[in-house]
Design a protein around this motif. Sequence first.
Motif, mmCIF file in Angstrom:
data_model
loop_
_atom_site.group_PDB
_atom_site.id
_atom_site.type_symbol
_atom_site.label_atom_id
_atom_site.label_comp_id
_atom_site.label_asym_id
_atom_site.label_seq_id
_atom_site.Cartn_x
_atom_site.Cartn_y
_atom_site.Cartn_z
ATOM 1 N N ALA A 1 55.034 -31.900 -30.341
ATOM 2 C CA ALA A 1 54.427 -32.432 -31.637
ATOM 3 C C ALA A 1 55.608 -33.229 -32.222
ATOM 4 O O ALA A 1 55.454 -34.311 -32.797
ATOM 5 C CB ALA A 1 54.006 -31.580 -32.736
ATOM 6 N N LEU A 2 56.859 -32.930 -32.094
ATOM 7 C CA LEU A 2 58.137 -33.617 -32.512
ATOM 8 C C LEU A 2 58.091 -35.099 -32.040
ATOM 9 O O LEU A 2 58.600 -35.972 -32.762
ATOM 10 C CB LEU A 2 59.245 -32.834 -32.268
ATOM 11 C CG LEU A 2 59.508 -31.314 -33.109
ATOM 12 C CD1 LEU A 2 60.744 -30.674 -32.400
ATOM 13 C CD2 LEU A 2 59.680 -31.617 -34.261
ATOM 14 N N PHE A 3 57.790 -34.962 -30.684
ATOM 15 C CA PHE A 3 57.605 -36.307 -30.066
ATOM 16 C C PHE A 3 56.641 -37.202 -30.140
ATOM 17 O O PHE A 3 56.581 -38.592 -30.323
ATOM 18 C CB PHE A 3 57.956 -36.193 -28.530
ATOM 19 C CG PHE A 3 59.360 -35.486 -28.394
ATOM 20 C CD1 PHE A 3 60.385 -35.812 -28.133
ATOM 21 C CD2 PHE A 3 59.439 -34.004 -28.240
ATOM 22 C CE1 PHE A 3 61.736 -35.310 -28.205
ATOM 23 C CE2 PHE A 3 60.511 -33.322 -27.970
ATOM 24 C CZ PHE A 3 61.719 -33.966 -28.033
ATOM 25 N N ALA A 4 55.438 -36.490 -30.460
ATOM 26 C CA ALA A 4 54.292 -37.287 -30.794
ATOM 27 C C ALA A 4 54.370 -37.976 -32.157
ATOM 28 O O ALA A 4 53.658 -38.925 -32.528
ATOM 29 C CB ALA A 4 53.053 -36.298 -30.712
ATOM 30 N N ARG B 1 55.530 -42.157 -25.998
ATOM 31 C CA ARG B 1 54.169 -41.579 -25.032
ATOM 32 C C ARG B 1 54.580 -40.120 -24.820
ATOM 33 O O ARG B 1 55.463 -39.708 -24.309
ATOM 34 C CB ARG B 1 53.622 -42.468 -24.188
ATOM 35 C CG ARG B 1 53.415 -43.918 -24.411
ATOM 36 C CD ARG B 1 53.207 -44.655 -23.427
ATOM 37 N NE ARG B 1 52.912 -46.092 -23.879
ATOM 38 C CZ ARG B 1 51.623 -46.580 -24.171
ATOM 39 N NH1 ARG B 1 50.581 -45.766 -24.240
ATOM 40 N NH2 ARG B 1 51.582 -48.007 -24.615
ATOM 41 N N VAL B 2 53.462 -39.324 -24.889
ATOM 42 C CA VAL B 2 53.569 -38.036 -24.639
ATOM 43 C C VAL B 2 52.299 -37.410 -24.231
ATOM 44 O O VAL B 2 51.062 -37.635 -24.574
ATOM 45 C CB VAL B 2 53.822 -37.077 -26.249
ATOM 46 C CG1 VAL B 2 53.916 -35.696 -25.788
ATOM 47 C CG2 VAL B 2 54.913 -37.496 -26.974
ATOM 48 N N VAL B 3 52.548 -37.103 -23.059
ATOM 49 C CA VAL B 3 51.487 -36.466 -22.215
ATOM 50 C C VAL B 3 51.792 -35.065 -21.612
ATOM 51 O O VAL B 3 52.997 -34.587 -21.430
ATOM 52 C CB VAL B 3 51.131 -37.375 -20.872
ATOM 53 C CG1 VAL B 3 50.848 -38.807 -21.604
ATOM 54 C CG2 VAL B 3 52.200 -37.462 -19.918
ATOM 55 N N SER B 4 50.691 -34.481 -21.105
ATOM 56 C CA SER B 4 50.671 -33.152 -20.447
ATOM 57 C C SER B 4 49.662 -32.754 -19.501
ATOM 58 O O SER B 4 48.389 -32.833 -19.956
ATOM 59 C CB SER B 4 50.863 -31.927 -21.438
ATOM 60 O OG SER B 4 50.933 -30.678 -20.936
ATOM 61 N N LEU C 1 57.220 -38.974 -22.742
ATOM 62 C CA LEU C 1 57.576 -37.412 -22.474
ATOM 63 C C LEU C 1 56.465 -36.957 -21.790
ATOM 64 O O LEU C 1 55.447 -36.807 -22.035
ATOM 65 C CB LEU C 1 57.785 -36.781 -23.901
ATOM 66 C CG LEU C 1 59.216 -36.960 -24.717
ATOM 67 C CD1 LEU C 1 60.150 -35.918 -24.216
ATOM 68 C CD2 LEU C 1 59.607 -38.367 -24.802
ATOM 69 N N PHE C 2 56.970 -36.119 -20.729
ATOM 70 C CA PHE C 2 56.084 -35.511 -19.634
ATOM 71 C C PHE C 2 56.141 -33.962 -19.746
ATOM 72 O O PHE C 2 56.871 -33.570 -19.316
ATOM 73 C CB PHE C 2 56.269 -36.268 -18.302
ATOM 74 C CG PHE C 2 55.343 -35.831 -17.133
ATOM 75 C CD1 PHE C 2 54.227 -36.717 -17.190
ATOM 76 C CD2 PHE C 2 55.327 -34.857 -16.383
ATOM 77 C CE1 PHE C 2 53.158 -36.810 -16.217
ATOM 78 C CE2 PHE C 2 54.529 -34.570 -15.267
ATOM 79 C CZ PHE C 2 53.198 -35.472 -15.388
ATOM 80 N N PHE C 3 55.193 -33.387 -20.532
ATOM 81 C CA PHE C 3 55.600 -31.979 -20.661
ATOM 82 C C PHE C 3 54.626 -31.268 -19.396
ATOM 83 O O PHE C 3 53.405 -31.299 -19.356
ATOM 84 C CB PHE C 3 54.829 -31.535 -21.998
ATOM 85 C CG PHE C 3 55.701 -31.938 -23.144
ATOM 86 C CD1 PHE C 3 56.778 -30.928 -23.506
ATOM 87 C CD2 PHE C 3 55.855 -32.965 -23.632
ATOM 88 C CE1 PHE C 3 57.734 -31.205 -24.328
ATOM 89 C CE2 PHE C 3 56.826 -33.242 -24.724
ATOM 90 C CZ PHE C 3 57.805 -32.451 -25.064
ATOM 91 N N PRO D 1 49.238 -41.629 -26.981
ATOM 92 C CA PRO D 1 48.179 -41.491 -28.015
ATOM 93 C C PRO D 1 47.155 -40.313 -27.720
ATOM 94 O O PRO D 1 47.086 -39.815 -26.655
ATOM 95 C CB PRO D 1 47.338 -42.757 -27.732
ATOM 96 C CG PRO D 1 47.608 -43.271 -26.563
ATOM 97 C CD PRO D 1 49.097 -42.874 -26.158
ATOM 98 N N ILE D 2 46.365 -40.063 -28.583
ATOM 99 C CA ILE D 2 45.339 -39.002 -28.488
ATOM 100 C C ILE D 2 43.870 -39.726 -28.275
ATOM 101 O O ILE D 2 43.951 -40.813 -28.990
ATOM 102 C CB ILE D 2 45.070 -38.218 -29.727
ATOM 103 C CG1 ILE D 2 46.130 -37.289 -29.787
ATOM 104 C CG2 ILE D 2 43.639 -37.394 -29.536
ATOM 105 C CD1 ILE D 2 46.261 -36.085 -30.888
ATOM 106 N N ASP D 3 43.285 -39.632 -27.072
ATOM 107 C CA ASP D 3 41.883 -40.185 -26.859
ATOM 108 C C ASP D 3 40.861 -39.729 -27.815
ATOM 109 O O ASP D 3 39.789 -38.942 -27.233
ATOM 110 C CB ASP D 3 41.677 -40.000 -25.398
ATOM 111 C CG ASP D 3 40.247 -40.587 -24.986
ATOM 112 O OD1 ASP D 3 39.622 -41.335 -25.883
ATOM 113 O OD2 ASP D 3 39.568 -40.416 -24.011
#
Lengths: 340, 397
Positions: free
Chosen positions: A142-145, A151-154, A176-178, A256-258
């Motif tokens: 969440a800190l990165f979002a 961009r933050v994905v997992s 950021l690739f979690f 982003p969130i879809d």
Amino acid sequence: MSASAIGTQRITMAKAINLGLRRALERDEKVMLMGQDIGALGGVFRVTDGLQKDFGEERVVDSPLAESGIIGTAIGLALAGYRPVCEIQFDGFIFPGYDQITTQLAKMHYRSRGRLNLPVVIRVPFGGGIGAVEHHSESPEALFAHTPGLRVVSPANPADAFTMIQQAIASPDPVLFFEPKARYWDKADIDVRAAGQALDLGGDTVGLHTARVVTPGTDITVAAYGPTVSTALAAAGVAGQEGTSVEVIDLRSISPIDFDTLIASVRRTGRLVVVHEAPVFFGAGAEIAARVTEHCFYSLQAPVLRVGGFHVPYPVANIEEEYLPNLDRVLHAIDSAMAH
Amino acid sequence: MQSSSVPSLVKEPGVIQPDLDGVTTPVGSFDDDLIQLLTPQGERVHHETYSARVEDLDLHALQGLYRDMALVRRFDNEATALQRQGELGLWPQCLGQEAAQIGSGRALATQDYVFTSYREHGVAWTRGLDLRKILHSFRGQDHGGWDSAAHNFHLYTLVIGSHALHATGYAMGIQRDGDVGTGDPGRDRAVVSYFGDGATSQGDVSEALVFASVTAAPVVFFCQNNQWAISEPTARQSRVPLVQRGGGFGIPSVRVDGNDVLACYAVTQEALERARSGGGPTFIEAVTYRMGAHTTSDDPTRYRSRAEEDYWRQRDPIARLRTLLVAEGTGEDFFEGIEAESETYAEDVRAYCRALSSPDPITMFDHVYAEDHPLVSAERAWFAEYEAGFTGEEAHR
């Protein structure tokens, strides 16, 4: 090349990421990997196993033990035209690099008025459930979002991991690739294509930031990402046996969130539970609840509920199962929502 | 000024000794190892290693260095005045550091790359940057108004020391490009990272020294020790001369009189040659003085003495070069010419600054990402509609 045969393979998520990295290294000579112990050792989770041997020490770099240094030099390398993929050994160790990520990496494109791109990927094994010591089980996404410019994905499964790591590396923006470390050893059949075919991203070319309806349902939506998708699926199975039709959405991306996919689902089901390992307070679920409420107010039949970590530091391993949003707690939330 | 904030240090060789006669950080404390080719009195000093490196600087070249420093100082003073007049929100002066910046900057080759903090207007000048563009950031126009790739001069970095790592990474890229040690003077490249005495306390600078050292990256760390990190003297950052920082990392290090443009040119040239040839990084401590305030928001009278400022004013980098130029045959008409050019330049800077108009608010949504990000796009659309509503209201009135 060779180490990855072409066609459908049954592999772990760790291996899927390894193959994705290999594909990226093959496709673009500017791609390079940086991190602690990623060379001869292959990383503490063996995600980079064999890559230094095949691509050399200049492209698969054992970095000094300094996260800010890794991110900061990756920024310089990106400015020089390279596409660094940094491995942060564990979630809790990203913080020495937090300054470089938030004050430098996230803002360079913006402050240069679009003149400078920083195509840097930061891979972060994250989440708990592996019985680890302190700082090895955290979920700081969440800190990165919350940071514009990132961009933050997992990914939640091997096939997505294989595809998404390559998409992340191809992105002109920092990603950021979690990686859900508890899922590293989950196996699945994935379509590993030969270099050059169909962007070489594997069989599924759904966008990096597109959510996926994993299981359709009609009574309630459960949204998850990364390590909690499998928990959500398990909950859907149990609830289904009890007569509740659960739609599971794998968000795949939290910046982003879809929301299109999510909102469409909630308008159909009228109920939403969001599941993540990170503390719910100011977590991704809070943002999702706010926006879904804004857009689905007249469709909602129950408040949006969140299941996640408590507002406590990640607890000791012996009791982490009670901290994590496990099957029972997700079912409890589903029941609560259905009771409205 | 005998400040109670300065620790009382045991007298031992190499340890900073606060001067008790009103000068907190005198250059004279460790003159022994200081590279100097031009004294504060404007006299040349022979140095076994470095004098040869300035032999090619004929009178014309020396006059060029003088012009560089004089115009940069005039620009800097004009920017300070513009802030005082309310035309800029803030200005970080480079006053007093012109020799360190021009001397080192003029040692660069076109293909070299530079990362700086936010006070390196003199270095920017040597990279051919239109200095007026620096004003943009300090007038609230943008966060860096120039094309860094066109000048091989990166945007200013305000987070202290962060860019030392960017410089090192860029140098690692040069290594991978194979542009080190080819022997081709048009191809081999190096990077210079400029930072100050305060930055040496930042972890990022130490990490940069580690990465540069173990990779033998072609990067020069040019530390302008201007004696003050806002209100804290260098003694608050280090008990030993900063030049000693390099040694622990296995990096060749040199301490130079930062107010001596010739010495700064010579040591930087040597360091760049080492880097370009594959010899790895160098750490340079240029001992200079921030003659002005930290920024226009600062008040140095609260923490340093007039005596100290006088001490350093006698070591002014421009005055000593002028003395040398006169001694070597430069006539008054040259200086009058520079003076006239400076005034014309200042007028132009003033007019340019005042003519800058604010960006359209909608541009705040530009360039957050290189590729579309739905959230930013949605917020931009909302904002545009919201603003349009106001426009309609205004129009209605």
